[in-house]
Design an enzyme around this catalytic site. Structure first.
Site, mmCIF file in Angstrom:
data_model
loop_
_atom_site.group_PDB
_atom_site.id
_atom_site.type_symbol
_atom_site.label_atom_id
_atom_site.label_comp_id
_atom_site.label_asym_id
_atom_site.label_seq_id
_atom_site.Cartn_x
_atom_site.Cartn_y
_atom_site.Cartn_z
ATOM 1 N N TYR A 1 0.846 -1.207 0.000
ATOM 2 C CA TYR A 1 0.000 0.000 0.000
ATOM 3 C C TYR A 1 0.884 1.260 0.000
ATOM 4 C CZ TYR A 1 -4.624 2.062 0.294
ATOM 5 O OH TYR A 1 -5.774 2.739 0.009
ATOM 6 N N LYS B 1 -3.665 8.219 2.451
ATOM 7 C CA LYS B 1 -4.920 7.983 3.193
ATOM 8 C C LYS B 1 -4.832 8.559 4.612
ATOM 9 C CE LYS B 1 -7.333 5.843 0.026
ATOM 10 N NZ LYS B 1 -8.267 6.643 -0.800
HETATM 11 P P1 NAD Z 1 -12.058 2.850 -9.131
HETATM 12 O O1 NAD Z 1 -10.862 2.568 -9.981
HETATM 13 O O2 NAD Z 1 -13.340 2.318 -9.577
HETATM 14 O O3 NAD Z 1 -12.201 4.423 -8.890
HETATM 15 C C1 NAD Z 1 -11.089 5.270 -8.785
HETATM 16 C C2 NAD Z 1 -11.504 6.585 -9.429
HETATM 17 O O4 NAD Z 1 -10.460 7.557 -9.271
HETATM 18 C C3 NAD Z 1 -11.761 6.464 -10.943
HETATM 19 O O5 NAD Z 1 -13.042 6.993 -11.250
HETATM 20 C C4 NAD Z 1 -10.672 7.322 -11.547
HETATM 21 O O6 NAD Z 1 -11.043 7.936 -12.774
HETATM 22 C C5 NAD Z 1 -10.486 8.360 -10.442
HETATM 23 N N1 NAD Z 1 -9.263 9.156 -10.587
HETATM 24 C C6 NAD Z 1 -7.974 8.734 -10.548
HETATM 25 N N2 NAD Z 1 -7.160 9.778 -10.778
HETATM 26 C C7 NAD Z 1 -7.948 10.878 -10.935
HETATM 27 C C8 NAD Z 1 -7.692 12.252 -11.215
HETATM 28 N N3 NAD Z 1 -6.451 12.723 -11.387
HETATM 29 N N4 NAD Z 1 -8.758 13.088 -11.336
HETATM 30 C C9 NAD Z 1 -10.031 12.638 -11.197
HETATM 31 N N5 NAD Z 1 -10.332 11.356 -10.928
HETATM 32 C C10 NAD Z 1 -9.289 10.481 -10.826
HETATM 33 O O7 NAD Z 1 -11.655 2.297 -7.684
HETATM 34 P P2 NAD Z 1 -12.382 2.370 -6.249
HETATM 35 O O8 NAD Z 1 -11.815 1.236 -5.482
HETATM 36 O O9 NAD Z 1 -13.830 2.514 -6.414
HETATM 37 O O10 NAD Z 1 -11.745 3.702 -5.633
HETATM 38 C C11 NAD Z 1 -12.533 4.720 -5.058
HETATM 39 C C12 NAD Z 1 -11.952 5.138 -3.716
HETATM 40 O O11 NAD Z 1 -12.125 4.084 -2.770
HETATM 41 C C13 NAD Z 1 -10.455 5.454 -3.736
HETATM 42 O O12 NAD Z 1 -10.201 6.551 -2.880
HETATM 43 C C14 NAD Z 1 -9.850 4.195 -3.120
HETATM 44 O O13 NAD Z 1 -8.574 4.413 -2.538
HETATM 45 C C15 NAD Z 1 -10.906 3.899 -2.080
HETATM 46 N N6 NAD Z 1 -10.880 2.566 -1.473
HETATM 47 C C16 NAD Z 1 -10.937 1.453 -2.253
HETATM 48 C C17 NAD Z 1 -10.911 0.186 -1.656
HETATM 49 C C18 NAD Z 1 -10.959 -1.070 -2.501
HETATM 50 O O14 NAD Z 1 -10.692 -2.165 -1.974
HETATM 51 N N7 NAD Z 1 -11.330 -0.986 -3.767
HETATM 52 C C19 NAD Z 1 -10.846 0.079 -0.267
HETATM 53 C C20 NAD Z 1 -10.798 1.232 0.513
HETATM 54 C C21 NAD Z 1 -10.811 2.470 -0.106
#
Ligand code: NAD
Length: 261
Positions: free
Chosen positions: A157, A164
């Protein structure tokens, strides 16, 4: 929860496809009667994917926005203002770190990778909140997405964990300032357990991680229900039920984080 958000409007950042956590949040808000507008990272392929993914939510607008660019942020909120007038909810569900920084030892993290990860994944919340406050209605709600790596070591990570931790701290500072201001806007984070998304695939072996969550979490946690759990807590935080809650990081991970062994 039908009707819970009738008359409310939300601007959602971070839907890439139907697997995105942002999509599942949008689904719950939509079911509760909320009107929705979306942003997407500029790029033809991405735009097509997002347009298709959000179609069921009858979006009021779609605004291109790379959150690392101030001009994009300004024009995205101009678009929101034109379409919505004012709105009630801001969803920040996005993050990014260069692949190298996630697949090399933490000690090798470059200054550039550090800046990029913290800019896109943490500073962007502050930048969006600042623009949003002018258009948001009193007692509005801002939510963002965090992960357990902010607190404990999670293999690979790396710099995203630092981002985060900064994000969770940003939530507290924004919550204190915005809560005391005239509009009393609330700001909270959800720390989600593993969800199979594009972003998660970029970090490591998501199938292995999901299995670990399935085995260890007190509550059932698997690919089919994970994002829905997150969406439901998002609905709570965006609704009047959470009128006294701000500055919190709420774990939605089936209880994974409380288990020591
Ligand atoms: P995802 O890939 O579906 O979404 C990530 C989004 O970030 C995408 O829509 C992408 O276009 C956007 N993005 C990246 N760079 C960008 C930029 N410069 N400008 C605008 N948008 C940008 O993945 P996800 O897992 O749904 O991620 C959403 C959030 O959830 C993130 O903050 C991620 O860290 C967090 N999260 C995910 C998990 C997991 O297991 N998937 C767990 C905890 C937290």
């Amino acid at each position: 929860m039908m009707g819970m958000l009738t008359g409310k409007k939300a601007f959602v950042f971070g839907v890439l496809n139907e697997y995105s956590i942002g999509w599942h949040i949008a689904e719950e808000l939509h079911k509760a009667g909320c009107e929705l507008g979306f942003s997407y990272l500029p790029g033809e392929k991405i735009e097509r994917r997002v347009v298709k993914a959000v179609e069921p939510f009858n979006p009021k607008f779609l605004a291109p926005c790379d959150v690392s660019k101030d001009a994009d942020i300004t024009s995205a909120f101009q678009r929101a203002g034109e379409a919505f007038g004012t709105f009630d909810i801001l969803v920040h569900s996005l993050a990014f770190a260069p692949a190298d920084a996630l697949h090399s030892p933490f000690l090798q993290t470059s200054r550039e990778a550090w800046k990029t990860a913290l800019d896109i994944s943490a500073y962007s919340l502050l930048a969006l909140a600042r623009e949003a406050q002018n258009l948001m209605n009193p007692n509005g709600s801002i939510i963002t997405m965090s992960y357990f790596g902010a607190e404990k070591f999670i293999p690979m990570y790396n710099v995203m964990a630092v981002a985060k931790a900064a994000l969770e701290c940003t939530v507290r500072y924004l919550a204190a300032e915005m809560g005391r201001a005239e509009k009393h806007i609330r700001v909270n984070a959800i720390s989600a357990g593993a969800v199979k998304t594009m972003a998660a695939r970029g970090i490591g072996d998501i199938d292995k991680m999901m299995l670990h969550y399935t085995e260890k979490s007190p509550l059932p946690w698997h690919a089919e229900n994970a994002a829905t759990h997150v969406g439901k807590t998002a609905l709570y935080l965006c609704s009047d039920l959470a009128s006294g809650v701000t500055g919190e990081t709420i774990y939605v991970d089936g209880g994974y984080n409380i288990v020591g062994w």
